[in-house]
Design a protein around this motif. Structure first.
Motif, mmCIF file in Angstrom:
data_model
loop_
_atom_site.group_PDB
_atom_site.id
_atom_site.type_symbol
_atom_site.label_atom_id
_atom_site.label_comp_id
_atom_site.label_asym_id
_atom_site.label_seq_id
_atom_site.Cartn_x
_atom_site.Cartn_y
_atom_site.Cartn_z
ATOM 1 N N ASN A 21 48.729 -65.463 38.753
ATOM 2 C CA ASN A 21 47.455 -65.633 38.038
ATOM 3 C C ASN A 21 46.342 -64.728 38.541
ATOM 4 O O ASN A 21 45.383 -64.472 37.825
ATOM 5 N N ASP A 22 46.455 -64.245 39.767
ATOM 6 C CA ASP A 22 45.389 -63.400 40.310
ATOM 7 C C ASP A 22 45.635 -61.907 40.060
ATOM 8 O O ASP A 22 44.900 -61.063 40.544
ATOM 9 N N GLU A 23 46.670 -61.584 39.297
ATOM 10 C CA GLU A 23 46.972 -60.194 38.958
ATOM 11 C C GLU A 23 46.453 -59.903 37.559
ATOM 12 O O GLU A 23 46.833 -60.575 36.606
ATOM 13 N N PHE A 24 45.592 -58.913 37.433
ATOM 14 C CA PHE A 24 45.027 -58.547 36.141
ATOM 15 C C PHE A 24 45.646 -57.232 35.693
ATOM 16 O O PHE A 24 45.316 -56.177 36.232
ATOM 17 N N VAL A 25 46.560 -57.344 34.728
ATOM 18 C CA VAL A 25 47.273 -56.177 34.232
ATOM 19 C C VAL A 25 47.342 -56.227 32.712
ATOM 20 O O VAL A 25 47.112 -57.268 32.096
ATOM 21 N N GLU A 26 47.656 -55.086 32.144
ATOM 22 C CA GLU A 26 48.002 -54.989 30.735
ATOM 23 C C GLU A 26 49.397 -54.379 30.680
ATOM 24 O O GLU A 26 49.829 -53.729 31.634
ATOM 25 N N ILE A 27 50.078 -54.594 29.564
ATOM 26 C CA ILE A 27 51.379 -53.967 29.352
ATOM 27 C C ILE A 27 51.270 -53.137 28.080
ATOM 28 O O ILE A 27 50.885 -53.660 27.027
ATOM 29 N N ILE A 28 51.570 -51.850 28.190
ATOM 30 C CA ILE A 28 51.546 -50.950 27.034
ATOM 31 C C ILE A 28 52.903 -50.268 26.958
ATOM 32 O O ILE A 28 53.348 -49.638 27.919
ATOM 33 N N ASP A 29 53.544 -50.446 25.816
ATOM 34 C CA ASP A 29 54.887 -49.899 25.598
ATOM 35 C C ASP A 29 55.845 -50.294 26.722
ATOM 36 O O ASP A 29 56.675 -49.504 27.163
#
Length: 191
Positions: A21-29
């Motif tokens: 929960n403390d990891e702020f990421v996005e996933i693109i492709d």
């Protein structure tokens, strides 16, 4: 501990749900992208003011749209794709969604009508290239890239053939919000 990209692994929304929960990421492709550190005061002020303008317009015109500032998950889904298999999960600075069927307690599942991105100095290439392509592919009707360092705004509007050349504005301009008939945001009064 920072999430590490494993070679050749394609990440999905299912993986995203299982990240700490403390990891702020996005996933693109299917690839992981770390979110920038805490944004600047101006960045936050722009999000607040633009969101307020959009929300006030929607409320006063009794529109069914909703405005969500980050952090807010947007899961972009291909046709006939299960949401857990989506390889594109982003957290736009501002999302406007007019189809309430795309919303649930976890976020937006499908393309928002409008996305506003406030550029940070940490990874502007993602906003100008990767996300521009991504939002065009998933048919986001309007994409604004607001650059507080250069004090300009690029407005991309979706056509049948994709995004055309963007309209370029400055922080001294009034900018029409194309998804609505009669809303202009006066950037001169924002900051």
């Amino acid at each position: 501990m920072a999430i590490q990209q494993i070679n050749n692994k394609v990440y999905t929304y299912y993986d995203y749900l299982n990240f700490p929960n403390d990891e702020f990421v996005e996933i693109i492709d299917g690839k992981i992208f770390a979110m920038s550190p805490a944004p600047s005061r101006i960045h936050q002020e722009l999000i607040m003011e633009i969101s307020a303008e959009l929300r006030n317009y929607i409320k006063s015109n009794k529109r069914q749209c909703k405005v969500y500032p980050a952090p807010f998950d947007v899961v972009l889904i291909n046709e006939n794709e299960n949401e857990n298999d989506s390889k594109n999960i982003v957290q736009p600075d501002i999302s406007v969604i007019c189809d309430k069927n795309k919303l649930n307690d976890k976020g937006c599942f499908g393309s928002p009508d409008m996305i506003v991105k406030i550029v940070s100095k940490f990874n502007p290439g993602n906003d100008y290239v990767k996300k521009l392509y991504l939002y065009e592919k998933y048919k986001v009707k309007e994409y604004w890239i607001v650059n507080p360092m250069k004090k300009n705004i690029l407005v991309y509007t979706l056509t049948e053939s994709g995004y055309n050349q963007p309209d370029l504005y400055t922080f001294n301009d009034k900018i029409k919000v194309n998804i609505f008939n009669n809303l202009e945001i006066d950037f001169n009064g924002i900051i």
